[in-house]
Write an enzyme that holds these catalytic residues in place. Structure first.
Site, PDB file in Angstrom:
ATOM      1  N   ASP A  33       0.672  -1.332  -0.091  1.00 54.08           N
ATOM      2  CA  ASP A  33       0.056   0.059   0.044  1.00 54.08           C
ATOM      3  C   ASP A  33       0.883   1.381   0.204  1.00 54.08           C
ATOM      4  O   ASP A  33       1.831   1.312   0.934  1.00 54.08           O
ATOM      5  CB  ASP A  33      -0.946  -0.027   1.225  1.00 54.08           C
ATOM      6  CG  ASP A  33      -1.904   1.019   1.486  1.00 54.08           C
ATOM      7  OD1 ASP A  33      -1.707   2.137   1.110  1.00 54.08           O
ATOM      8  OD2 ASP A  33      -3.114   0.840   1.158  1.00 54.08           O
ATOM      9  N   ILE A  34       0.399   2.030  -1.050  1.00 54.48           N
ATOM     10  CA  ILE A  34       1.403   3.434  -1.010  1.00 54.48           C
ATOM     11  C   ILE A  34       1.356   4.242   0.225  1.00 54.48           C
ATOM     12  O   ILE A  34       2.450   4.883   0.540  1.00 54.48           O
ATOM     13  CB  ILE A  34       1.002   3.988  -2.342  1.00 54.48           C
ATOM     14  CG1 ILE A  34       2.169   4.859  -2.946  1.00 54.48           C
ATOM     15  CG2 ILE A  34      -0.190   4.758  -2.017  1.00 54.48           C
ATOM     16  CD1 ILE A  34       3.262   4.066  -3.649  1.00 54.48           C
ATOM     17  N   ASN A  89     -12.218  -2.485   3.993  1.00 52.67           N
ATOM     18  CA  ASN A  89     -13.434  -1.341   4.457  1.00 52.67           C
ATOM     19  C   ASN A  89     -14.447  -1.659   3.146  1.00 52.67           C
ATOM     20  O   ASN A  89     -14.026  -1.654   1.860  1.00 52.67           O
ATOM     21  CB  ASN A  89     -12.672  -0.200   4.293  1.00 52.67           C
ATOM     22  CG  ASN A  89     -11.590   0.064   5.320  1.00 52.67           C
ATOM     23  OD1 ASN A  89     -11.788  -0.404   6.392  1.00 52.67           O
ATOM     24  ND2 ASN A  89     -10.368   0.754   5.077  1.00 52.67           N
ATOM     25  N   GLN A  96     -13.790   3.159   2.828  1.00 53.44           N
ATOM     26  CA  GLN A  96     -13.356   2.535   1.609  1.00 53.44           C
ATOM     27  C   GLN A  96     -13.203   3.813   0.573  1.00 53.44           C
ATOM     28  O   GLN A  96     -13.929   4.660   0.497  1.00 53.44           O
ATOM     29  CB  GLN A  96     -14.235   1.574   0.854  1.00 53.44           C
ATOM     30  CG  GLN A  96     -14.116   1.075  -0.386  1.00 53.44           C
ATOM     31  CD  GLN A  96     -15.085  -0.004  -0.869  1.00 53.44           C
ATOM     32  OE1 GLN A  96     -16.013  -0.214  -0.628  1.00 53.44           O
ATOM     33  NE2 GLN A  96     -14.335  -0.775  -1.791  1.00 53.44           N
ATOM     34  N   HIS A 102     -10.316  -5.180  -1.647  1.00 54.98           N
ATOM     35  CA  HIS A 102      -9.096  -5.502  -1.069  1.00 54.98           C
ATOM     36  C   HIS A 102      -9.066  -5.867   0.233  1.00 54.98           C
ATOM     37  O   HIS A 102      -9.848  -5.151   1.219  1.00 54.98           O
ATOM     38  CB  HIS A 102      -8.232  -4.136  -1.335  1.00 54.98           C
ATOM     39  CG  HIS A 102      -8.673  -2.898  -1.008  1.00 54.98           C
ATOM     40  ND1 HIS A 102      -9.673  -2.332  -1.724  1.00 54.98           N
ATOM     41  CD2 HIS A 102      -8.133  -2.142  -0.070  1.00 54.98           C
ATOM     42  CE1 HIS A 102      -9.897  -1.314  -1.073  1.00 54.98           C
ATOM     43  NE2 HIS A 102      -9.081  -0.889  -0.139  1.00 54.98           N
ATOM     44  N   HIS A 104      -6.669  -5.275   3.528  1.00 54.51           N
ATOM     45  CA  HIS A 104      -5.197  -4.772   4.234  1.00 54.51           C
ATOM     46  C   HIS A 104      -4.791  -5.610   5.272  1.00 54.51           C
ATOM     47  O   HIS A 104      -5.353  -6.119   6.101  1.00 54.51           O
ATOM     48  CB  HIS A 104      -5.810  -3.484   5.044  1.00 54.51           C
ATOM     49  CG  HIS A 104      -6.480  -2.286   4.372  1.00 54.51           C
ATOM     50  ND1 HIS A 104      -5.560  -1.339   3.833  1.00 54.51           N
ATOM     51  CD2 HIS A 104      -7.563  -2.044   3.735  1.00 54.51           C
ATOM     52  CE1 HIS A 104      -6.297  -0.174   3.048  1.00 54.51           C
ATOM     53  NE2 HIS A 104      -7.582  -0.672   3.098  1.00 54.51           N
TER      54      HIS A 104
HETATM   55  P1  AMP Z   1      -9.357   1.678   1.281  1.00 57.67           P
HETATM   56  O1  AMP Z   1      -9.198   3.069   1.728  1.00 57.67           O
HETATM   57  O2  AMP Z   1      -9.646   0.668   2.308  1.00 57.67           O
HETATM   58  O3  AMP Z   1     -10.376   1.773  -0.008  1.00 57.67           O
HETATM   59  O4  AMP Z   1      -7.979   1.449   0.767  1.00 57.67           O
HETATM   60  C1  AMP Z   1      -7.408   2.054  -0.439  1.00 57.67           C
HETATM   61  C2  AMP Z   1      -5.956   1.878  -0.127  1.00 57.67           C
HETATM   62  O5  AMP Z   1      -5.345   1.921  -1.487  1.00 57.67           O
HETATM   63  C3  AMP Z   1      -5.353   3.250   0.608  1.00 57.67           C
HETATM   64  O6  AMP Z   1      -4.900   2.779   1.792  1.00 57.67           O
HETATM   65  C4  AMP Z   1      -4.378   3.949  -0.496  1.00 57.67           C
HETATM   66  O7  AMP Z   1      -3.184   4.251   0.176  1.00 57.67           O
HETATM   67  C5  AMP Z   1      -3.947   2.528  -1.361  1.00 57.67           C
HETATM   68  N1  AMP Z   1      -3.597   2.886  -2.843  1.00 57.67           N
HETATM   69  C6  AMP Z   1      -4.264   3.676  -3.349  1.00 57.67           C
HETATM   70  N2  AMP Z   1      -3.924   3.826  -4.615  1.00 57.67           N
HETATM   71  C7  AMP Z   1      -2.542   3.234  -4.670  1.00 57.67           C
HETATM   72  C8  AMP Z   1      -1.633   2.753  -5.559  1.00 57.67           C
HETATM   73  N3  AMP Z   1      -1.529   3.225  -6.773  1.00 57.67           N
HETATM   74  N4  AMP Z   1      -0.740   1.834  -5.131  1.00 57.67           N
HETATM   75  C9  AMP Z   1      -0.819   1.353  -3.833  1.00 57.67           C
HETATM   76  N5  AMP Z   1      -1.590   1.443  -3.179  1.00 57.67           N
HETATM   77  C10 AMP Z   1      -2.483   2.477  -3.306  1.00 57.67           C
END
Ligand code: AMP
Ligand code: ZN
Length: 142
Positions: A33-34, A89, A96, A102, A104
């Site tokens: 996760d970024i 989420n 979300q 996804h 985590h």
């Molecule tokens: P959620 O808020 O549960 O939908 O989680 C989405 C997650 O995706 C967040 O923790 C972001 O940091 C992660 N995210 C969004 N874009 C990217 C990306 N390009 N590469 C890796 N993680 C990402």
């Protein structure tokens, strides 16, 4: 395989945008996760595009969840984390932000490590009868 051309995680699956992949098989990808809420914070996703847990076909769920223990253990061994939160989420109220299912994996290092979840208990708020009736009503719908 269902994909969505506008979905950022579908783009990661297709290597249209870069990511730090830690695992891949025919049906599943895992990548860092970024946001790195804690070191080693990883997302496990199906290649099949589904919005969230409510819309996840059970065969796709099987593919994703069966990959999780191995990835979680690898993260734990590599980072030396002392624990892990596993969460997903669904919808805005739950946090979300990306609408491709996804999971985590959040390695834990201590109480001030970057992740926190409020967990209020309400044991006394429901009678045994209310608990029993609630369970029966949910059971009917599974
Ligand atoms: P959620 O808020 O549960 O939908 O989680 C989405 C997650 O995706 C967040 O923790 C972001 O940091 C992660 N995210 C969004 N874009 C990217 C990306 N390009 N590469 C890796 N993680 C990402
Ligand atoms: Zn997608």
């Amino acid at each position: 395989m269902h994909t969505d051309a506008n979905c950022i995680f579908c783009k990661i699956v297709n290597n249209d945008i870069p990511s730090y992949k830690v695992y891949e098989d025919d049906d599943v990808v895992a990548f860092l996760d970024i946001s790195q809420v804690t070191k080693g914070h990883t997302l496990v996703i199906p290649k099949h595009h589904a919005k969230n847990i409510y819309e996840l076909p059970s065969d796709v769920a099987s593919d994703v969840f069966k990959a999780v223990p191995g990835i979680a253990s690898a993260i734990q061994r590599e980072t030396g984390a002392i624990g892990m939160n596993v969460l997903s989420n669904a919808e805005q109220i739950a946090g979300q932000t990306v609408y491709h299912f996804h999971i985590h994996l959040l390695p834990r290092y201590g109480h001030e490590d970057g992740f926190d979840a409020k967990w209020e208990t309400h044991n006394d708020a429901y009678t045994p009868e209310e608990m029993s009736s609630l369970a029966a009503q949910i059971k009917q719908r599974v």
